[in-house]
Design an enzyme around this catalytic site. Sequence first.
Site, mmCIF file in Angstrom:
data_model
loop_
_atom_site.group_PDB
_atom_site.id
_atom_site.type_symbol
_atom_site.label_atom_id
_atom_site.label_comp_id
_atom_site.label_asym_id
_atom_site.label_seq_id
_atom_site.Cartn_x
_atom_site.Cartn_y
_atom_site.Cartn_z
ATOM 1 C CG ASP A 171 16.641 23.542 -32.920
ATOM 2 O OD1 ASP A 171 17.073 23.804 -31.786
ATOM 3 O OD2 ASP A 171 17.071 24.076 -33.952
ATOM 4 C CG ASP A 201 15.846 27.012 -29.797
ATOM 5 O OD1 ASP A 201 16.098 28.216 -29.900
ATOM 6 O OD2 ASP A 201 15.425 26.312 -30.735
ATOM 7 C CB CYS A 212 -0.939 0.005 1.214
ATOM 8 S SG CYS A 212 -0.091 0.240 2.786
ATOM 9 C CB CYS A 253 4.490 -0.372 1.728
ATOM 10 S SG CYS A 253 3.477 -1.564 2.606
ATOM 11 C CG ASP A 276 13.777 28.304 -32.940
ATOM 12 O OD1 ASP A 276 14.257 29.431 -33.085
ATOM 13 O OD2 ASP A 276 14.162 27.299 -33.571
#
Length: 709
Positions: free
Chosen positions: A597, A601, A13, A16, A435
């Site tokens: 790209d 950038d 669960c 845990c 861009d």
Amino acid sequence: MQTQTLPIGGMTCAACAARVQKAISKISGTDGVSVNFATEKATFSYDPALVRLAAVKEAVIKAGYKVLEKSDADEDRERKQKEIRVLWTKFIISAIFALPLLYIAMVPMIKIVRLPFPGGLDPMIYPLIYAIAEIILVIPCIAVGYRFYFVGFRALIMRAPNMDSLIAVGTTAAVLYSAYNVFQITNGNFGAVESLYFETAGVIITLILLGKSLEARAKGRTSDAIKKLMGLAPKTAIIIDSEGKEREIPIDDVEIGDILLVKPGAKIPVDGSVADGHSAVDESMLTGESIPVDKAAGDKVFAATINANGILKFKAEKIGSETAFSQIIKLVEDAQGSKAPIAALADTVSGIFVPIVIGIALIVGISWFIFSNLGLEHALTIFVSVLVIACPCALGLATPTAIMVGTGKGAENGILIKGGEALETAHKIDTIVFDKTGTITEGKPVVTAVEGEVLQLAASLEKFSNHPIAKAICEHFDGEFLAAEKFEEIPGNGVSGIINGKNIEIRRGIKVYENGEYIGKIVVSDTPKTSSKAAIERLRSMGIEVVMLTGDARETAERVAAEVGISRVLSEVFPQDKANEIKKLQAEGKCVAMVGDGINDAPALAQADIGIAIGSGTDVAMESADIVLMRSDLRDVPTALKLSKQTIRNIKQNLFWAFGYNVVGIPIAAGVLYLFGGPLLNPIFAAAAMSLSSVSVLTNALRLKRFKA
């Protein structure tokens, strides 16, 4: 710092998962610890100079859990399938004994219905035989559910109670109280036969096993995207040995430098470079481009792409986890194993929830026993009901299951989302910065207009140049080239040569001169992708501001922006200054996504709240982006945002139901309705409600599979 992922066994669960996370976080030299209950994995960063990986594993084991051996997706899937089979088998065995146990326990209590009942088991006539029959039927149920007791009591001893602790304490209390009443029967107190609760323990274990089986099966379906991706991978490769003979070998036996053969229609096994042959290769699973790509000597080929027609021999350069295909799978796996910030509340609650529930159950049970005249049985019923109904499983599953399905659905649509945080942040985006070159535009120049009879002259000269503009002119010209002499390339200023005895010059701006006299020009420009305008229109319809950020001249940038419908343009910005422009937008209070790209950038992608990289599948390793669009199609940007919004909505729904279930369920189990003349919740119904809560959360998460781009 190194990042590591460990598969963890034994978690039942969310409590845990919180326990394991706490154990690893305590170790000096670890950071960013995240334990995912749904994927059963712990991800963390650690400094090898300060802590060894063995120490982390030891901490997990000391916390009461297992560190599993790392396995590939196939082995992991088989392990989980085996777990599901074992759970179903245990449920069936338990149900075989629990149903008759429930029957003989309940029929004597139902006075208004005359159901067939074995006369020798009439509790009023043969109380001891009746009690022994219940014991015989409950023992197999407890036996197949032994793990609840083994794990649950061990967690209690370690002062880290979990879901198993709640089940173990609740059912043990019911069994011990019933055993005490069997002892009373043997001493002649036959009225004690009405105080047997063996069926409560047997049916609770059965229902919990049913819930766990359904939960495991649903959790398996949340990772279907990984299974589909793995199904694309070839299992064997044809190698050409030193004697020139062809041999088929397992994909794992391929080594870098091997020469491999790919026949028509076969999948390319690993990444490499073509050594011999010519063919077209379907790379749609990587790039989304449906048109096969021509391949010849020197060209790159990638694993899991399909050789369409010719025979190719290629040299293996990247194998195993290094291939582009494997990187895609790793991205999806990492994303599915991550957590979103919205999960923090559920994690915090899950970590302290079980001890609080045990405290509430004790206080409420003792209060009913002391302050009411309803006796021990009534108090025991409430004690067991509170313990059983208040399992934090639903809380632990609410977020990771939705993220698993959401990121998997993204992968199916060519959108690789690198984690839960990116998925959550994406739905808040109100400004997107694009861009220009290679993102909004095709990224390569094409001839868009010709003034004067100059195309043949220009192409005849430019065929000697490697400049992108020269290539664009030559590709546009489909006639016969003229003979040219004394070709000269003047860097930054154009080319010149002699054609038909005349001095021809092509100067900056692609203006053509004959013997110094201007005779015409060629217009070359980078045209927008066909998808750009539609994508930007869709973003604007979603209420998102769109900005273009480029290093190009203002005139060029504004022309492209006008073509695609962008009104705000930031032009003539150097790559190193792009991140500052993003900061300025963020300073205006905007939540900004940057789409580029992934190369020049990179700083802007990292600065933005969300970085979205446009690129083919071979670029998925770009560390600066949070989301990678494999198909280089801007229409995937609004799709990614839409998917994010739907996933976060799904997570909020799951958390609402998970919290709401406990907020409503615990008071009912504690007897609030009974105080006002209503019914008392039977522990059996509490167990059914608990199992149903987890399954309902998983089912809701699986609704994301119906997402449409």
